[in-house]
Design a protein around this motif. Sequence first.
Motif, PDB file in Angstrom:
ATOM      1  N   VAL A   1      -8.349 -63.678   1.199  1.00  0.00           N
ATOM      2  CA  VAL A   1      -7.948 -62.357   1.695  1.00  0.00           C
ATOM      3  C   VAL A   1      -6.511 -62.414   2.208  1.00  0.00           C
ATOM      4  CG1 VAL A   1      -8.352 -60.607   3.468  1.00  0.00           C
ATOM      5  CG2 VAL A   1     -10.287 -61.578   2.227  1.00  0.00           C
ATOM      6  N   GLU A   2      -6.197 -63.452   2.972  1.00  0.00           N
ATOM      7  CA  GLU A   2      -4.855 -63.593   3.528  1.00  0.00           C
ATOM      8  C   GLU A   2      -3.806 -63.761   2.435  1.00  0.00           C
ATOM      9  OE1 GLU A   2      -1.666 -63.821   6.057  1.00  0.00           O
ATOM     10  OE2 GLU A   2      -3.694 -63.050   6.373  1.00  0.00           O
ATOM     11  N   LEU A   3      -4.120 -64.499   1.363  1.00  0.00           N
ATOM     12  CA  LEU A   3      -3.180 -64.661   0.261  1.00  0.00           C
ATOM     13  C   LEU A   3      -2.888 -63.323  -0.416  1.00  0.00           C
ATOM     14  CD1 LEU A   3      -4.524 -67.970  -1.338  1.00  0.00           C
ATOM     15  CD2 LEU A   3      -2.322 -67.666  -0.176  1.00  0.00           C
ATOM     16  N   PHE A   4      -3.911 -62.502  -0.613  1.00  0.00           N
ATOM     17  CA  PHE A   4      -3.691 -61.180  -1.203  1.00  0.00           C
ATOM     18  C   PHE A   4      -2.898 -60.282  -0.262  1.00  0.00           C
ATOM     19  CE2 PHE A   4      -7.140 -62.162  -4.269  1.00  0.00           C
ATOM     20  CZ  PHE A   4      -6.521 -61.714  -5.425  1.00  0.00           C
ATOM     21  N   ARG A   5      -3.151 -60.361   1.030  1.00  0.00           N
ATOM     22  CA  ARG A   5      -2.367 -59.569   1.981  1.00  0.00           C
ATOM     23  C   ARG A   5      -0.897 -59.992   1.967  1.00  0.00           C
ATOM     24  NH1 ARG A   5      -6.942 -59.881   6.689  1.00  0.00           N
ATOM     25  NH2 ARG A   5      -8.023 -57.929   6.170  1.00  0.00           N
ATOM     26  N   GLN A   6      -0.668 -61.263   1.930  1.00  0.00           N
ATOM     27  CA  GLN A   6       0.696 -61.767   2.015  1.00  0.00           C
ATOM     28  C   GLN A   6       1.502 -61.498   0.754  1.00  0.00           C
ATOM     29  OE1 GLN A   6       0.941 -65.945   2.953  1.00  0.00           O
ATOM     30  NE2 GLN A   6       3.140 -66.055   2.589  1.00  0.00           N
ATOM     31  N   HIS A   7       0.861 -61.635  -0.415  1.00  0.00           N
ATOM     32  CA  HIS A   7       1.613 -61.632  -1.666  1.00  0.00           C
ATOM     33  C   HIS A   7       1.431 -60.386  -2.531  1.00  0.00           C
ATOM     34  CE1 HIS A   7       2.808 -65.790  -1.044  1.00  0.00           C
ATOM     35  NE2 HIS A   7       1.549 -66.110  -0.809  1.00  0.00           N
ATOM     36  N   VAL A   8       0.384 -59.595  -2.307  1.00  0.00           N
ATOM     37  CA  VAL A   8       0.082 -58.518  -3.252  1.00  0.00           C
ATOM     38  C   VAL A   8      -0.032 -57.149  -2.563  1.00  0.00           C
ATOM     39  CG1 VAL A   8      -1.469 -57.710  -5.082  1.00  0.00           C
ATOM     40  CG2 VAL A   8      -1.109 -60.174  -4.736  1.00  0.00           C
ATOM     41  N   TYR A   9      -1.073 -56.941  -1.782  1.00  0.00           N
ATOM     42  CA  TYR A   9      -1.377 -55.593  -1.285  1.00  0.00           C
ATOM     43  C   TYR A   9      -0.769 -55.291   0.082  1.00  0.00           C
ATOM     44  CZ  TYR A   9      -4.806 -55.955  -5.019  1.00  0.00           C
ATOM     45  OH  TYR A   9      -5.407 -56.130  -6.231  1.00  0.00           O
ATOM     46  N   GLY A  10      -0.365 -56.320   0.806  1.00  0.00           N
ATOM     47  CA  GLY A  10       0.172 -56.106   2.138  1.00  0.00           C
ATOM     48  C   GLY A  10      -0.938 -56.016   3.174  1.00  0.00           C
ATOM     49  N   ARG A  11      -0.531 -55.969   4.436  1.00  0.00           N
ATOM     50  CA  ARG A  11      -1.502 -55.942   5.527  1.00  0.00           C
ATOM     51  C   ARG A  11      -1.395 -54.635   6.306  1.00  0.00           C
ATOM     52  NH1 ARG A  11      -1.797 -60.595   7.325  1.00  0.00           N
ATOM     53  NH2 ARG A  11      -0.286 -61.653   5.984  1.00  0.00           N
ATOM     54  N   CYS A  12      -2.557 -54.090   6.648  1.00  0.00           N
ATOM     55  CA  CYS A  12      -2.621 -52.855   7.433  1.00  0.00           C
ATOM     56  C   CYS A  12      -2.341 -53.179   8.902  1.00  0.00           C
ATOM     57  CB  CYS A  12      -3.998 -52.208   7.322  1.00  0.00           C
ATOM     58  SG  CYS A  12      -4.469 -51.762   5.644  1.00  0.00           S
ATOM     59  N   PRO A  13      -1.604 -52.320   9.598  1.00  0.00           N
ATOM     60  CA  PRO A  13      -1.338 -52.572  11.005  1.00  0.00           C
ATOM     61  C   PRO A  13      -2.465 -52.140  11.929  1.00  0.00           C
ATOM     62  CG  PRO A  13      -0.195 -50.598  10.308  1.00  0.00           C
ATOM     63  CD  PRO A  13      -0.852 -51.173   9.088  1.00  0.00           C
ATOM     64  N   ILE A  14      -3.492 -51.474  11.384  1.00  0.00           N
ATOM     65  CA  ILE A  14      -4.554 -50.934  12.219  1.00  0.00           C
ATOM     66  C   ILE A  14      -5.854 -50.873  11.431  1.00  0.00           C
ATOM     67  CG2 ILE A  14      -4.033 -48.550  11.572  1.00  0.00           C
ATOM     68  CD1 ILE A  14      -4.751 -47.778  14.484  1.00  0.00           C
ATOM     69  N   GLY A  15      -6.975 -51.032  12.119  1.00  0.00           N
ATOM     70  CA  GLY A  15      -8.286 -50.843  11.516  1.00  0.00           C
ATOM     71  C   GLY A  15      -8.785 -49.439  11.814  1.00  0.00           C
ATOM     72  N   ARG A  16      -9.949 -49.348  12.434  1.00  0.00           N
ATOM     73  CA  ARG A  16     -10.468 -48.036  12.816  1.00  0.00           C
ATOM     74  C   ARG A  16      -9.710 -47.527  14.044  1.00  0.00           C
ATOM     75  NH1 ARG A  16     -16.697 -46.048  13.504  1.00  0.00           N
ATOM     76  NH2 ARG A  16     -16.240 -44.091  14.569  1.00  0.00           N
ATOM     77  N   PRO A  17      -9.060 -46.371  13.943  1.00  0.00           N
ATOM     78  CA  PRO A  17      -8.293 -45.870  15.084  1.00  0.00           C
ATOM     79  C   PRO A  17      -9.213 -45.435  16.240  1.00  0.00           C
ATOM     80  CG  PRO A  17      -7.658 -44.766  13.036  1.00  0.00           C
ATOM     81  CD  PRO A  17      -8.928 -45.505  12.762  1.00  0.00           C
ATOM     82  N   ARG A  18      -8.803 -45.737  17.455  1.00  0.00           N
ATOM     83  CA  ARG A  18      -9.573 -45.275  18.611  1.00  0.00           C
ATOM     84  C   ARG A  18      -9.615 -43.753  18.685  1.00  0.00           C
ATOM     85  NH1 ARG A  18      -7.766 -49.253  23.661  1.00  0.00           N
ATOM     86  NH2 ARG A  18      -8.522 -51.222  22.741  1.00  0.00           N
ATOM     87  N   SER A  19      -8.583 -43.122  18.165  1.00  0.00           N
ATOM     88  CA  SER A  19      -8.493 -41.655  18.223  1.00  0.00           C
ATOM     89  C   SER A  19      -9.323 -40.959  17.160  1.00  0.00           C
ATOM     90  CB  SER A  19      -7.025 -41.242  18.049  1.00  0.00           C
ATOM     91  OG  SER A  19      -6.552 -41.631  16.757  1.00  0.00           O
ATOM     92  N   GLN A  20      -9.950 -41.702  16.266  1.00  0.00           N
ATOM     93  CA  GLN A  20     -10.642 -41.091  15.132  1.00  0.00           C
ATOM     94  C   GLN A  20     -11.799 -40.206  15.569  1.00  0.00           C
ATOM     95  OE1 GLN A  20     -11.247 -43.006  11.023  1.00  0.00           O
ATOM     96  NE2 GLN A  20     -13.119 -43.528  12.101  1.00  0.00           N
TER      97      GLN A  20
END
Length: 372
Positions: free
Chosen positions: A38-57
Amino acid sequence: MNYRLPDKPILPDPLIGNRGEQIVSPKQWREQRRSEIVELFRQHVYGRCPIGRPRSQSFEVADQSGGWMNGTAVRKKINIRFDGPGGTGVIHLYLFVPITEGKKVPAFLLICNREQENMDPDRKVQSPFWPAEDIVSRGYAAAVFHVQDADPDFDDGFRNGVHGIWEAAEAPRPADAWGTIGAWAWGASRVMDYFEADPDIDEARVAVVGHSRGGKTALWCGAQDERFALVVSNDSGCTGAAITRGKQGETVQDINQRFPHWFCENYKGFNGREHDLPVDQHMLLALIAPRLLYVASATEDIWADPASEFLACMHANPVYKLLGFLGFEAEGSPLPEVPIHEGRIGYHLRTGKHDLTRYDWNCFMDFADRHM
Protein backbone atom coordinates in the motif's frame (compact mmCIF):
# COMPACT_ATOMS: atom_id res chain seq x y z
CA MET A 1 -6.95 -9.03 -31.71
CA ASN A 2 -4.63 -11.83 -30.67
CA TYR A 3 -5.68 -13.29 -27.32
CA ARG A 4 -2.48 -15.23 -26.81
CA LEU A 5 -1.10 -14.21 -23.45
CA PRO A 6 2.09 -12.16 -23.72
CA ASP A 7 5.41 -13.64 -22.72
CA LYS A 8 5.55 -13.68 -18.94
CA PRO A 9 7.22 -10.42 -17.87
CA ILE A 10 9.59 -10.26 -14.94
CA LEU A 11 7.32 -8.89 -12.23
CA PRO A 12 7.94 -7.78 -8.67
CA ASP A 13 6.84 -10.56 -6.34
CA PRO A 14 4.07 -9.55 -3.91
CA LEU A 15 5.33 -12.27 -1.56
CA ILE A 16 8.86 -10.92 -1.22
CA GLY A 17 9.19 -8.13 1.33
CA ASN A 18 11.02 -4.85 0.95
CA ARG A 19 14.11 -6.34 2.60
CA GLY A 20 14.09 -9.38 0.33
CA GLU A 21 12.49 -11.79 2.78
CA GLN A 22 9.97 -14.40 1.65
CA ILE A 23 6.42 -13.96 2.93
CA VAL A 24 5.33 -17.44 4.01
CA SER A 25 2.39 -16.95 6.37
CA PRO A 26 -0.93 -15.09 6.44
CA LYS A 27 0.30 -13.29 9.55
CA GLN A 28 3.31 -11.91 7.68
CA TRP A 29 1.03 -10.73 4.87
CA ARG A 30 -1.44 -9.02 7.18
CA GLU A 31 1.08 -7.46 9.57
CA GLN A 32 3.89 -6.57 7.19
CA ARG A 33 3.71 -7.10 3.47
CA ARG A 34 0.25 -5.72 2.78
CA SER A 35 1.08 -2.36 4.36
CA GLU A 36 4.41 -2.27 2.50
CA ILE A 37 2.65 -2.60 -0.85
CA VAL A 38 0.00 0.00 0.00
CA GLU A 39 2.80 2.40 0.93
CA LEU A 40 4.64 1.73 -2.35
CA PHE A 41 1.51 2.59 -4.35
CA ARG A 42 0.96 5.73 -2.28
CA GLN A 43 4.53 6.86 -2.75
CA HIS A 44 4.96 6.10 -6.44
CA VAL A 45 1.54 5.95 -8.12
CA TYR A 46 -1.70 7.22 -6.54
CA GLY A 47 -0.38 9.51 -3.82
CA ARG A 48 -1.49 9.75 -0.21
CA CYS A 49 -4.66 11.34 1.16
CA PRO A 50 -4.15 13.91 3.92
CA ILE A 51 -7.35 12.89 5.71
CA GLY A 52 -9.59 9.88 6.30
CA ARG A 53 -13.14 10.27 7.54
CA PRO A 54 -13.65 13.97 8.36
CA ARG A 55 -14.88 14.79 11.86
CA SER A 56 -17.20 17.34 10.27
CA GLN A 57 -18.90 14.77 8.04
CA SER A 58 -22.69 14.57 8.17
CA PHE A 59 -25.46 12.81 6.25
CA GLU A 60 -28.64 14.51 5.09
CA VAL A 61 -31.53 12.51 3.62
CA ALA A 62 -32.68 15.16 1.17
CA ASP A 63 -35.44 12.95 -0.24
CA GLN A 64 -36.94 9.54 0.48
CA SER A 65 -39.92 8.16 -1.38
CA GLY A 66 -41.53 4.83 -2.21
CA GLY A 67 -43.30 3.49 -5.27
CA TRP A 68 -40.27 3.36 -7.51
CA MET A 69 -39.64 0.59 -10.03
CA ASN A 70 -43.25 -0.61 -10.05
CA GLY A 71 -43.46 -0.39 -6.30
CA THR A 72 -40.43 -2.60 -5.62
CA ALA A 73 -37.99 0.06 -4.41
CA VAL A 74 -37.48 3.10 -2.22
CA ARG A 75 -35.44 5.98 -3.58
CA LYS A 76 -33.15 8.00 -1.35
CA LYS A 77 -31.17 11.12 -2.18
CA ILE A 78 -28.36 11.58 0.32
CA ASN A 79 -26.09 14.59 0.78
CA ILE A 80 -22.76 13.64 2.33
CA ARG A 81 -21.29 16.91 3.65
CA PHE A 82 -17.85 17.71 5.03
CA ASP A 83 -16.00 20.86 5.98
CA GLY A 84 -12.30 21.60 5.81
CA PRO A 85 -9.96 24.57 5.90
CA GLY A 86 -10.73 25.38 2.26
CA GLY A 87 -14.52 25.18 2.41
CA THR A 88 -17.41 22.72 2.24
CA GLY A 89 -17.91 19.72 -0.02
CA VAL A 90 -20.98 17.63 -0.83
CA ILE A 91 -21.20 14.18 -2.40
CA HIS A 92 -24.67 13.55 -3.81
CA LEU A 93 -25.55 9.87 -3.43
CA TYR A 94 -28.53 8.34 -5.25
CA LEU A 95 -29.79 5.08 -3.81
CA PHE A 96 -32.57 2.66 -4.76
CA VAL A 97 -33.28 0.04 -2.10
CA PRO A 98 -35.44 -3.03 -2.82
CA ILE A 99 -38.35 -3.34 -0.41
CA THR A 100 -37.86 -6.32 1.91
CA GLU A 101 -39.34 -7.67 5.14
CA GLY A 102 -37.14 -5.53 7.33
CA LYS A 103 -33.97 -7.25 6.12
CA LYS A 104 -30.78 -5.43 5.29
CA VAL A 105 -29.77 -5.76 1.65
CA PRO A 106 -26.38 -5.91 -0.07
CA ALA A 107 -25.47 -3.05 -2.40
CA PHE A 108 -23.60 -2.20 -5.58
CA LEU A 109 -22.01 1.27 -5.59
CA LEU A 110 -21.05 2.70 -8.99
CA ILE A 111 -18.38 5.39 -9.20
CA CYS A 112 -19.83 7.23 -12.22
CA ASN A 113 -17.35 8.94 -14.54
CA ARG A 114 -19.72 9.53 -17.45
CA GLU A 115 -22.42 12.15 -18.08
CA GLN A 116 -24.92 12.76 -15.29
CA GLU A 117 -27.81 11.38 -17.38
CA ASN A 118 -26.31 7.89 -16.94
CA MET A 119 -27.27 8.07 -13.24
CA ASP A 120 -30.69 9.72 -13.60
CA PRO A 121 -32.44 9.39 -10.20
CA ASP A 122 -35.83 10.11 -11.80
CA ARG A 123 -35.36 7.15 -14.18
CA LYS A 124 -36.49 9.08 -17.24
CA VAL A 125 -33.19 7.89 -18.71
CA GLN A 126 -32.45 4.24 -17.94
CA SER A 127 -28.88 3.85 -19.03
CA PRO A 128 -27.22 0.41 -19.24
CA PHE A 129 -24.20 2.09 -17.66
CA TRP A 130 -26.13 2.07 -14.36
CA PRO A 131 -29.08 -0.35 -14.83
CA ALA A 132 -30.66 0.37 -11.45
CA GLU A 133 -33.82 -1.59 -12.29
CA ASP A 134 -31.79 -4.72 -13.07
CA ILE A 135 -29.76 -4.36 -9.88
CA VAL A 136 -32.83 -3.93 -7.67
CA SER A 137 -34.59 -6.87 -9.37
CA ARG A 138 -31.67 -9.08 -8.32
CA GLY A 139 -32.10 -8.09 -4.66
CA TYR A 140 -29.30 -5.53 -4.42
CA ALA A 141 -29.50 -1.84 -3.59
CA ALA A 142 -28.33 0.30 -6.51
CA ALA A 143 -26.17 3.25 -5.47
CA VAL A 144 -24.25 5.84 -7.48
CA PHE A 145 -22.34 9.08 -7.11
CA HIS A 146 -20.55 11.22 -9.68
CA VAL A 147 -16.79 11.69 -9.55
CA GLN A 148 -17.05 15.46 -9.96
CA ASP A 149 -18.58 15.73 -6.50
CA ALA A 150 -15.21 14.68 -5.12
CA ASP A 151 -12.98 16.26 -7.76
CA PRO A 152 -13.79 17.62 -11.25
CA ASP A 153 -11.86 15.75 -13.93
CA PHE A 154 -9.54 18.44 -15.25
CA ASP A 155 -6.16 19.81 -14.28
CA ASP A 156 -6.41 23.11 -12.41
CA GLY A 157 -3.40 22.66 -10.18
CA PHE A 158 -5.42 20.80 -7.53
CA ARG A 159 -7.38 23.81 -6.33
CA ASN A 160 -10.89 22.49 -6.99
CA GLY A 161 -12.76 19.60 -5.36
CA VAL A 162 -11.57 18.00 -2.15
CA HIS A 163 -7.96 18.98 -2.86
CA GLY A 164 -8.90 22.61 -2.38
CA ILE A 165 -10.80 21.78 0.81
CA TRP A 166 -7.96 19.93 2.51
CA GLU A 167 -4.80 21.51 1.08
CA ALA A 168 -3.51 25.01 1.85
CA ALA A 169 -3.40 27.08 -1.35
CA GLU A 170 -0.01 28.57 -0.57
CA ALA A 171 1.71 25.32 0.42
CA PRO A 172 3.86 23.43 -2.13
CA ARG A 173 2.50 19.98 -2.98
CA PRO A 174 4.69 17.00 -2.07
CA ALA A 175 5.63 14.69 -4.94
CA ASP A 176 3.53 11.96 -3.35
CA ALA A 177 0.40 14.10 -2.81
CA TRP A 178 -2.88 12.52 -3.89
CA GLY A 179 -4.15 13.02 -7.41
CA THR A 180 -7.66 12.95 -8.80
CA ILE A 181 -7.97 9.13 -8.77
CA GLY A 182 -7.08 9.24 -5.07
CA ALA A 183 -9.72 11.92 -4.47
CA TRP A 184 -12.41 9.85 -6.18
CA ALA A 185 -11.43 6.78 -4.15
CA TRP A 186 -11.65 8.91 -0.98
CA GLY A 187 -15.18 9.90 -2.05
CA ALA A 188 -16.25 6.26 -2.42
CA SER A 189 -15.07 5.58 1.12
CA ARG A 190 -17.23 8.45 2.38
CA VAL A 191 -20.21 6.70 0.77
CA MET A 192 -19.27 3.56 2.70
CA ASP A 193 -19.35 5.70 5.86
CA TYR A 194 -22.96 6.44 5.01
CA PHE A 195 -23.82 2.80 4.31
CA GLU A 196 -22.67 1.94 7.83
CA ALA A 197 -25.30 4.35 9.14
CA ASP A 198 -28.19 3.29 6.86
CA PRO A 199 -30.36 0.61 8.54
CA ASP A 200 -31.47 -0.72 5.14
CA ILE A 201 -27.96 -1.53 3.85
CA ASP A 202 -25.89 -4.56 4.82
CA GLU A 203 -22.54 -2.77 5.06
CA ALA A 204 -20.72 -6.12 5.21
CA ARG A 205 -21.89 -6.91 1.65
CA VAL A 206 -21.13 -3.85 -0.44
CA ALA A 207 -19.49 -3.92 -3.87
CA VAL A 208 -17.71 -0.91 -5.36
CA VAL A 209 -17.77 -0.78 -9.17
CA GLY A 210 -15.98 1.39 -11.70
CA HIS A 211 -15.48 1.56 -15.46
CA SER A 212 -12.30 2.79 -17.16
CA ARG A 213 -10.90 5.60 -14.96
CA GLY A 214 -13.66 4.69 -12.51
CA GLY A 215 -12.31 1.12 -12.51
CA LYS A 216 -8.86 2.38 -11.57
CA THR A 217 -10.57 4.28 -8.76
CA ALA A 218 -12.55 1.27 -7.54
CA LEU A 219 -9.36 -0.81 -7.31
CA TRP A 220 -7.43 1.85 -5.40
CA CYS A 221 -10.41 2.45 -3.12
CA GLY A 222 -10.84 -1.26 -2.41
CA ALA A 223 -7.12 -1.74 -1.87
CA GLN A 224 -7.13 0.85 0.91
CA ASP A 225 -10.64 0.46 2.34
CA GLU A 226 -11.14 -3.12 3.48
CA ARG A 227 -14.78 -2.52 4.32
CA PHE A 228 -15.76 -3.23 0.70
CA ALA A 229 -16.57 -6.93 0.31
CA LEU A 230 -16.31 -6.95 -3.50
CA VAL A 231 -14.24 -4.73 -5.78
CA VAL A 232 -15.14 -4.58 -9.49
CA SER A 233 -12.91 -3.22 -12.25
CA ASN A 234 -14.39 -2.90 -15.74
CA ASP A 235 -12.01 -2.11 -18.63
CA SER A 236 -9.68 -0.24 -16.27
CA GLY A 237 -6.49 -0.84 -18.25
CA CYS A 238 -3.33 1.16 -17.55
CA THR A 239 -2.77 1.83 -13.83
CA GLY A 240 -5.96 -0.14 -13.25
CA ALA A 241 -6.12 -3.91 -13.59
CA ALA A 242 -3.60 -4.32 -16.43
CA ILE A 243 -0.01 -5.40 -15.87
CA THR A 244 2.15 -2.38 -16.77
CA ARG A 245 5.28 -4.18 -17.95
CA GLY A 246 4.95 -5.23 -21.59
CA LYS A 247 1.45 -3.80 -21.88
CA GLN A 248 -0.13 -3.09 -25.26
CA GLY A 249 -2.08 0.11 -25.85
CA GLU A 250 -1.89 2.86 -23.24
CA THR A 251 1.38 3.21 -21.37
CA VAL A 252 2.42 5.07 -18.21
CA GLN A 253 3.79 7.88 -20.35
CA ASP A 254 0.56 8.07 -22.37
CA ILE A 255 -1.64 8.32 -19.30
CA ASN A 256 0.56 10.82 -17.47
CA GLN A 257 0.73 13.11 -20.49
CA ARG A 258 -3.01 13.02 -21.22
CA PHE A 259 -4.16 13.10 -17.60
CA PRO A 260 -1.40 14.75 -15.54
CA HIS A 261 -3.78 15.26 -12.59
CA TRP A 262 -4.81 11.63 -12.06
CA PHE A 263 -1.77 10.38 -10.14
CA CYS A 264 0.97 11.71 -7.91
CA GLU A 265 3.90 13.65 -9.34
CA ASN A 266 6.30 10.78 -8.58
CA TYR A 267 4.53 8.59 -11.12
CA LYS A 268 5.70 10.80 -13.99
CA GLY A 269 9.24 9.76 -13.18
CA PHE A 270 8.38 6.29 -14.54
CA ASN A 271 7.36 7.50 -18.01
CA GLY A 272 9.02 5.01 -20.35
CA ARG A 273 10.52 3.25 -17.31
CA GLU A 274 7.78 0.80 -16.31
CA HIS A 275 10.32 -1.89 -15.49
CA ASP A 276 11.79 0.34 -12.79
CA LEU A 277 8.53 0.58 -10.86
CA PRO A 278 8.75 -1.23 -7.51
CA VAL A 279 5.15 -2.40 -8.04
CA ASP A 280 2.91 -3.61 -10.84
CA GLN A 281 -0.84 -3.91 -11.00
CA HIS A 282 -1.10 -7.57 -9.94
CA MET A 283 0.08 -6.28 -6.58
CA LEU A 284 -2.81 -3.81 -6.48
CA LEU A 285 -5.22 -6.69 -7.14
CA ALA A 286 -3.51 -8.74 -4.44
CA LEU A 287 -4.32 -6.02 -1.89
CA ILE A 288 -7.99 -6.99 -2.23
CA ALA A 289 -7.25 -10.51 -0.92
CA PRO A 290 -8.91 -12.41 0.60
CA ARG A 291 -11.98 -10.33 -0.29
CA LEU A 292 -13.83 -10.73 -3.58
CA LEU A 293 -12.41 -9.19 -6.75
CA TYR A 294 -13.81 -9.00 -10.26
CA VAL A 295 -11.97 -7.89 -13.42
CA ALA A 296 -13.80 -7.47 -16.73
CA SER A 297 -12.34 -6.84 -20.19
CA ALA A 298 -13.62 -6.31 -23.74
CA THR A 299 -12.27 -7.90 -26.92
CA GLU A 300 -11.91 -4.64 -28.89
CA ASP A 301 -10.48 -2.64 -26.00
CA ILE A 302 -6.85 -2.83 -27.11
CA TRP A 303 -6.02 0.48 -25.36
CA ALA A 304 -6.83 -1.18 -22.01
CA ASP A 305 -5.28 -4.51 -23.13
CA PRO A 306 -7.42 -7.47 -22.00
CA ALA A 307 -4.46 -9.87 -22.05
CA SER A 308 -2.60 -7.79 -19.46
CA GLU A 309 -5.71 -7.51 -17.29
CA PHE A 310 -6.13 -11.29 -17.38
CA LEU A 311 -2.43 -11.74 -16.60
CA ALA A 312 -2.75 -9.55 -13.50
CA CYS A 313 -5.49 -11.84 -12.15
CA MET A 314 -3.19 -14.83 -12.58
CA HIS A 315 -0.34 -13.13 -10.74
CA ALA A 316 -2.55 -11.96 -7.87
CA ASN A 317 -3.56 -15.57 -7.19
CA PRO A 318 -0.53 -16.56 -5.04
CA VAL A 319 -1.61 -14.12 -2.33
CA TYR A 320 -5.11 -15.61 -2.23
CA LYS A 321 -3.53 -19.07 -1.99
CA LEU A 322 -1.28 -17.97 0.85
CA LEU A 323 -4.37 -16.78 2.72
CA GLY A 324 -6.07 -20.15 2.18
CA PHE A 325 -8.47 -19.29 -0.65
CA LEU A 326 -8.93 -20.23 -4.26
CA GLY A 327 -8.30 -16.99 -6.10
CA PHE A 328 -7.98 -17.44 -9.84
CA GLU A 329 -7.27 -20.52 -11.90
CA ALA A 330 -7.51 -20.60 -15.66
CA GLU A 331 -5.92 -22.59 -18.41
CA GLY A 332 -4.81 -20.69 -21.48
CA SER A 333 -6.32 -17.52 -22.84
CA PRO A 334 -9.83 -16.41 -21.88
CA LEU A 335 -12.73 -17.05 -24.25
CA PRO A 336 -15.31 -14.31 -24.92
CA GLU A 337 -18.55 -14.69 -22.95
CA VAL A 338 -17.15 -17.53 -20.82
CA PRO A 339 -16.97 -16.01 -17.31
CA ILE A 340 -14.56 -17.45 -14.75
CA HIS A 341 -16.36 -17.44 -11.41
CA GLU A 342 -14.98 -20.41 -9.48
CA GLY A 343 -12.60 -18.59 -7.16
CA ARG A 344 -12.58 -15.32 -5.27
CA ILE A 345 -11.20 -13.52 -8.34
CA GLY A 346 -13.83 -13.37 -11.07
CA TYR A 347 -13.14 -12.50 -14.69
CA HIS A 348 -14.88 -12.24 -18.03
CA LEU A 349 -14.01 -11.10 -21.54
CA ARG A 350 -16.97 -9.48 -23.29
CA THR A 351 -17.20 -9.20 -27.06
CA GLY A 352 -17.21 -5.54 -28.02
CA LYS A 353 -15.76 -2.15 -27.23
CA HIS A 354 -14.72 -0.10 -24.21
CA ASP A 355 -18.03 0.17 -22.33
CA LEU A 356 -20.01 -0.91 -19.28
CA THR A 357 -23.04 -2.92 -20.38
CA ARG A 358 -25.94 -4.92 -18.95
CA TYR A 359 -24.00 -8.08 -19.79
CA ASP A 360 -21.16 -6.89 -17.56
CA TRP A 361 -23.52 -6.01 -14.72
CA ASN A 362 -25.24 -9.40 -14.90
CA CYS A 363 -21.88 -11.13 -14.67
CA PHE A 364 -20.96 -9.04 -11.62
CA MET A 365 -24.22 -9.96 -9.94
CA ASP A 366 -23.91 -13.65 -10.87
CA PHE A 367 -20.51 -13.63 -9.16
CA ALA A 368 -21.91 -11.82 -6.12
CA ASP A 369 -24.83 -14.26 -5.90
CA ARG A 370 -22.34 -17.09 -5.78
CA HIS A 371 -19.78 -15.65 -3.36
CA MET A 372 -21.13 -12.60 -1.52
